[in-house]
Design an enzyme around this catalytic site. Sequence first.
Site, PDB file in Angstrom:
ATOM      1  N   ARG A 230       0.846  -1.182   0.000  1.00 51.33           N
ATOM      2  CA  ARG A 230       0.000   0.000   0.000  1.00 51.33           C
ATOM      3  C   ARG A 230       0.890   1.243   0.000  1.00 51.33           C
ATOM      4  O   ARG A 230       1.866   1.315   0.747  1.00 51.33           O
ATOM      5  CB  ARG A 230      -0.906   0.041   1.236  1.00 51.33           C
ATOM      6  CG  ARG A 230      -1.938  -1.063   1.310  1.00 51.33           C
ATOM      7  CD  ARG A 230      -3.059  -0.841   0.302  1.00 51.33           C
ATOM      8  NE  ARG A 230      -4.148  -1.788   0.492  1.00 51.33           N
ATOM      9  CZ  ARG A 230      -4.179  -3.012  -0.004  1.00 51.33           C
ATOM     10  NH1 ARG A 230      -3.150  -3.448  -0.720  1.00 51.33           N
ATOM     11  NH2 ARG A 230      -5.234  -3.791   0.189  1.00 51.33           N
TER      12      ARG A 230
ATOM     13  N   GLU B 250      -2.823   7.456  -5.891  1.00 53.49           N
ATOM     14  CA  GLU B 250      -2.548   6.803  -7.168  1.00 53.49           C
ATOM     15  C   GLU B 250      -3.431   7.434  -8.241  1.00 53.49           C
ATOM     16  O   GLU B 250      -4.631   7.577  -8.030  1.00 53.49           O
ATOM     17  CB  GLU B 250      -2.831   5.307  -7.082  1.00 53.49           C
ATOM     18  CG  GLU B 250      -1.815   4.562  -6.253  1.00 53.49           C
ATOM     19  CD  GLU B 250      -1.930   3.045  -6.355  1.00 53.49           C
ATOM     20  OE1 GLU B 250      -2.906   2.557  -6.978  1.00 53.49           O
ATOM     21  OE2 GLU B 250      -1.044   2.363  -5.834  1.00 53.49           O
TER      22      GLU B 250
ATOM     23  N   HIS C 279       1.181  -0.001 -10.312  1.00 55.87           N
ATOM     24  CA  HIS C 279       0.323  -0.928  -9.562  1.00 55.87           C
ATOM     25  C   HIS C 279      -0.061  -2.130 -10.421  1.00 55.87           C
ATOM     26  O   HIS C 279      -1.234  -2.454 -10.613  1.00 55.87           O
ATOM     27  CB  HIS C 279      -0.932  -0.213  -9.049  1.00 55.87           C
ATOM     28  CG  HIS C 279      -1.517  -0.889  -7.841  1.00 55.87           C
ATOM     29  ND1 HIS C 279      -2.274  -0.213  -6.909  1.00 55.87           N
ATOM     30  CD2 HIS C 279      -1.480  -2.182  -7.418  1.00 55.87           C
ATOM     31  CE1 HIS C 279      -2.674  -1.051  -5.961  1.00 55.87           C
ATOM     32  NE2 HIS C 279      -2.189  -2.248  -6.253  1.00 55.87           N
TER      33      HIS C 279
END
Length: 336
Positions: A247, A276, A295
Amino acid sequence: PLFGPLWPWVAVVLLPGRGFGVVLPRCGFWGRGGRRAAGLAVHVAARPDLEALRPALATARAAITRNAGFSAEWMAASPRLEVIGSHGTGLDAIDLPAARARGIAVVHTPGATAQSVAELAFALMLAGATSLLAADRAVRAHDFGWRMRARTVELSGRRLGLLGFGAIARRVARIGLAFGMEVAALARHAGPGELASHGVSAASDLPALLAWSDVLSLHAVPSGPPPIDAAALARMKPGAILVNTARGALVAEGALAAALAEGRIAAAGLDVFSPEPPRPGSPLLSAPNLVLSPHIGGAAREAMDRTALAVADAVLAVLEGPQGGRGTDRPAPLTG
């Protein structure tokens, strides 16, 4: 194909009888072995906004979501909703208190992407240890002499520290041991005996893990301020490598950029950020010796297929239970 290429968001709404469901792009709904849910239909929606979904939500029994999440407002528009499935491990974007209050079951797929994420974590470690991106740039710039200035290291014989010891961290530990690394973990839910059964030592606390590790890989769930802040980075070895595939909120990004710029740690690799995507002015974007990926830890084709099958099966299990998703005593149950 189940989900095909990774899309930034995926959501499915399943409706009874001759109704229709909503699938936000590339989401199939088949159980294991290709079994399609009897009596349920699926529809692909053009975009993940409430107005586009409202007609389907009005009679939906189930929803599957990825990065789109599922808000309390969406639940209020879904009076027949019995279960929400998260296509992945994270539940951050689903309003769990609202689901609990409405008696809506929530299921997810922990472990389905673990191998994919673990392999990316090691790719980031190797990129840091070998200065791989700098090597690539040097060749493209016709600077073959860069190899004489390169400072690369082997991972074999070095110490790998793990913050957390869930499904992903266990696979990272296994790979690290195969590389000849010494592995230690700081784990909230695994004692020294369990860690030892995996060939892993137990760290006494975070400061001890930081000081011990040549490579630190993050696999925890954040709660409160980032544990990897300026003070934590100062405890790490000057030649240390930091990897985060868990995370973004685990790392104080400005502090990490400063530590890299000042050479206080050797390298880092990040697959997750907060927020993000990183904002255009993020100091991470200009930090040296830093490998960034958008990601993609769980984006391997095999991981996506496993996740699609797992979330479909989990949702079907709730719908096909004795009382469906409703009438149970369990508030927002999580599978896995």
